[in-house]
Motif scaffolding. Structure first.
Motif, short mmCIF file in Angstrom:
data_model
loop_
_atom_site.label_atom_id
_atom_site.label_comp_id
_atom_site.label_asym_id
_atom_site.label_seq_id
_atom_site.Cartn_x
_atom_site.Cartn_y
_atom_site.Cartn_z
N GLU A 251 14.13 6.92 2.05
CA GLU A 251 14.87 7.32 0.86
C GLU A 251 15.58 6.34 0.21
O GLU A 251 15.91 5.11 0.71
N GLY A 252 15.04 6.56 -1.06
CA GLY A 252 15.69 5.49 -2.11
C GLY A 252 14.57 4.62 -2.22
O GLY A 252 14.77 3.60 -3.16
N ALA A 253 13.33 4.61 -1.92
CA ALA A 253 12.57 3.66 -1.93
C ALA A 253 11.97 3.79 -3.45
O ALA A 253 11.34 4.67 -3.45
N GLU A 254 11.75 2.75 -4.00
CA GLU A 254 11.19 2.49 -5.45
C GLU A 254 9.67 1.72 -5.47
O GLU A 254 9.22 1.84 -6.38
N ASN A 255 9.80 0.48 -4.63
CA ASN A 255 8.91 -0.18 -4.80
C ASN A 255 8.37 -0.73 -3.43
O ASN A 255 9.16 -0.33 -2.47
N PHE A 256 7.17 -1.34 -3.37
CA PHE A 256 6.68 -1.65 -2.06
C PHE A 256 5.95 -3.03 -2.29
O PHE A 256 5.75 -3.57 -3.27
N GLY A 257 5.92 -3.75 -1.29
CA GLY A 257 5.36 -5.19 -1.03
C GLY A 257 4.53 -5.31 0.01
O GLY A 257 4.37 -4.28 0.85
N VAL A 258 3.30 -5.65 0.05
CA VAL A 258 2.18 -6.00 1.09
C VAL A 258 2.14 -7.77 1.46
O VAL A 258 2.03 -8.37 0.69
N SER A 259 2.02 -7.56 2.73
CA SER A 259 1.69 -8.71 3.30
C SER A 259 0.94 -8.76 4.51
O SER A 259 0.57 -7.44 5.00
N GLY A 260 -0.01 -9.61 5.08
CA GLY A 260 -1.05 -9.49 5.81
C GLY A 260 -1.58 -10.78 6.62
O GLY A 260 -1.08 -11.95 6.02
N SER A 261 -2.22 -10.76 7.85
CA SER A 261 -2.66 -11.86 8.56
C SER A 261 -3.55 -12.54 7.75
O SER A 261 -4.19 -12.07 6.62
N SER A 262 -3.81 -13.66 8.02
CA SER A 262 -4.57 -14.79 7.26
C SER A 262 -6.28 -14.10 7.29
O SER A 262 -7.00 -14.52 6.16
N GLY A 263 -6.56 -13.44 8.05
CA GLY A 263 -8.02 -12.93 8.35
C GLY A 263 -8.04 -11.58 7.60
O GLY A 263 -9.18 -11.02 7.40
N VAL A 264 -7.11 -11.30 6.60
CA VAL A 264 -7.10 -9.90 5.99
C VAL A 264 -7.05 -10.12 4.60
O VAL A 264 -6.21 -10.93 3.97
N LYS A 265 -8.25 -9.94 3.75
CA LYS A 265 -7.79 -9.78 2.27
C LYS A 265 -7.36 -8.40 1.98
O LYS A 265 -7.53 -7.40 2.26
N ILE A 266 -6.42 -8.62 0.90
CA ILE A 266 -5.56 -7.62 0.32
C ILE A 266 -5.73 -7.46 -1.28
O ILE A 266 -5.78 -8.52 -1.92
N PHE A 267 -6.38 -6.07 -1.70
CA PHE A 267 -6.54 -6.04 -3.00
C PHE A 267 -5.55 -5.14 -3.54
O PHE A 267 -5.14 -4.05 -2.73
N MET A 268 -5.11 -5.08 -4.86
CA MET A 268 -4.24 -3.95 -5.40
C MET A 268 -5.18 -3.59 -6.54
O MET A 268 -5.66 -4.22 -7.48
N VAL A 269 -5.29 -2.29 -6.31
CA VAL A 269 -6.01 -1.50 -7.30
C VAL A 269 -5.16 -0.67 -8.24
O VAL A 269 -4.46 0.18 -7.86
N TYR A 270 -5.20 -0.81 -9.40
CA TYR A 270 -4.14 -0.16 -10.29
C TYR A 270 -4.74 0.00 -12.01
O TYR A 270 -5.87 -0.65 -12.26
N ASP A 271 -4.04 0.82 -12.58
CA ASP A 271 -4.22 0.85 -14.13
C ASP A 271 -3.32 0.27 -14.89
O ASP A 271 -2.24 0.19 -14.99
#
Length: 497
Positions: A94-114
């Motif tokens: 409740e009250g969450a407006e944003n989020f952040g992402v982190s991961g292990s070194s063996g994981v690639k993280i992509f953000m897909v947006y408009d």
């Protein structure tokens, strides 16, 4: 490769997933169900300044969206925050407006947006929850142990302070792949693209199968393709090698399995052998083929690569275009029904029978010894022997006891060949005329690295026009600007066309 999967996350408890190496997995960081999916072309970037995203969004009704899913069309599953009046699962703090992402070194993280709707964050990467932002991950290597990779989603309010909650995903990387000679170099190389499709030409791609129609072992009674057990080590040279990579923690296969599949229609066109250890012929087991379209792989602890050999069983013809495929799936056995998590597919084309033009240098000349009312043809045979000697080729004389006084050897058979990058061999085509010479191609010519094929007339029986005196091929030719590098086959007819 398999289409993109979606994994749901929840702050209430950790989530667990298997991620295939090189395959993108979508993370549902919202856990709020809405009544539509968004289907879009994607542009993805690694999670660093300068990445880009999605364009051309279209919202589809729920029924159409599921139709797109079932048809395996490319899609991104976008689970946005609920509109007014839409039921939500309420997993986002409740009250969450944003989020952040982190991961292990063996994981690639992509953000897909408009980019038209979302401004790329600066500084600490906190993304808005109420916008079209997707999280996509991938791994580059197999895990050493179960759940040794991690991705964490942190939820924040406004103003940004301490995290209101976290969703944690534990990942196991699995390197599952089928690889064949898709580059047509004569060697199997690891490939990420073009495995599921096939293209002709020098710039083309796609693996090739040979019809295993010779007889490498003298103990065999028929062509090698009729054997469900390997008859000779030489037989492996006529097959296309395929490598199944199955690199993952052994514990993963306590709850997952690997399954090889061929479409049922293809199972009568191809056969797959699996090499299991030693060099004995018994160490090569048929696992797929006619009446056997599926096989659960018997992976051994610590096994990372399994060698397969694939043979063709029938040449392309009017009823068979020549395309077949082989797939491997990683299946989750904890669910009912069992769910394939990932599938890798290789397409093959069966090499055709290619007719050899008479303009090629001769290797062997076949003639018949006969005796009729005019006497024997000994003089003809003597002259042919002198001619063969001058042409530096072998003269093969079929005696009367074998030809039953049938002199028309050109009507009985035609020579051609079949070829793949790793192997080529001649193939004799036996006509359906079936007169005195009917046994010659099978009994005298079929052998090691010399194949045999025939076609029988199923309904009315053979006519004179089915004799191969009515079958020939031109040299390479250009007709109306179109090149025929292998020539054009000519077939005799009773009426002009």
């Amino acid at each position: 490769m398999a289409q993109q999967r979606a994994v749901r996350l929840s702050p209430k408890k950790p989530s667990y997933a298997v991620c295939a190496v090189g395959v993108e997995t979508h993370l549902d960081v919202h856990r709020d169900q809405v009544v539509s999916f968004r289907v879009a072309e994607m542009k993805c970037g690694l999670w660093h300044p300068g990445f880009h995203s999605r364009s051309g969004e279209t919202t589809l009704p729920l029924k159409q969206s599921f139709a797109a899913l079932l048809c395996r069309k490319p899609f991104v599953l976008q689970m946005g925050r609920p509109s007014p009046g839409v039921m939500s699962s309420g997993d986002v703090p409740e009250g969450a407006e944003n989020f952040g992402v982190s991961g292990s070194s063996g994981v690639k993280i992509f953000m897909v947006y408009d980019p038209a709707r979302v401004t790329e964050p600066t500084g600490r990467a906190h993304w808005p929850l109420d916008a079209s932002v997707d999280v996509v991950i991938s791994v580059d290597a197999a895990s050493k142990a179960l759940n040794d990779l991690k991705v964490k989603i942190s939820y924040f309010g406004q103003p940004v302070g301490r995290a209101l909650g976290h969703s944690v995903l534990y990942l196991t990387g699995a390197d599952i792949s089928l690889d064949a000679d898709t580059g047509r170099t004569g060697k199997v190389e690891r490939s990420q693209g073009h495995k599921e499709s096939w293209r002709w030409g020098p710039e083309g791609y796609g693996a090739i199968l040979l019809v295993n129609c010779d007889r490498d072992s003298l103990r065999s009674t028929g062509t090698d393709l009729t054997n469900t057990q390997l008859a000779s080590q030489d037989d492996l040279q006529d097959m296309s090698p395929v490598v199944l990579t199955c690199d993952a923690p052994d514990a993963l296969f306590d709850s997952h399995k690997l399954v090889l599949n061929v479409p049922l229609s293809d199972s009568k066109r191809m056969r797959v052998f699996c090499a299991r250890g030693g060099n004995s012929l018994l160490d090569y087991e048929q696992v797929l083929g006619p009446q056997h379209p599926s096989y659960e792989v018997a992976r051994q602890p610590g096994e990372r690569r399994i060698q397969l050999y694939v043979e063709g069983l029938s040449f392309p013809d009017a009823n068979f275009l020549g395309l077949v495929s082989l797939s491997v799936s990683l299946v989750d056995t904890k669910t009912l029904p069992e769910v394939p998590l990932f599938t890798d597919t290789v397409a093959f084309r069966v090499a055709p029978w290619i007719m050899t033009p008479n303009t090629q240098p001769p290797l062997e000349v076949y003639v018949c010894s006969v005796l009729d009312s005019h006497g024997s043809n000994a003089k003809f045979l003597s002259d042919m022997s002198d001619l063969a000697l001058k042409a530096s080729c072998k003269l093969m004389v079929c005696p009367r006891v074998e030809n039953r006084n049938d002199r028309w050897i050109q009507d009985e058979m035609e020579f051609g060949y079949t070829e793949a990058p790793h192997k080529a061999f001649p193939v004799v085509f036996d006509s359906p005329r079936n007169r005195g010479l009917k046994d010659l191609p099978y009994k005298r010519i079929l052998g090691p690295d010399f194949g045999y094929v025939t076609r029988e007339i199923q309904v009315a029986g053979a006519s004179g026009l089915d004799s191969f005196g009515n079958l020939d091929v031109s040299p390479p030719v250009v007709v109306e600007g179109k090149e025929y590098p292998l020539g054009r086959i000519l077939i005799g007819s009773c009426l002009p066309r």
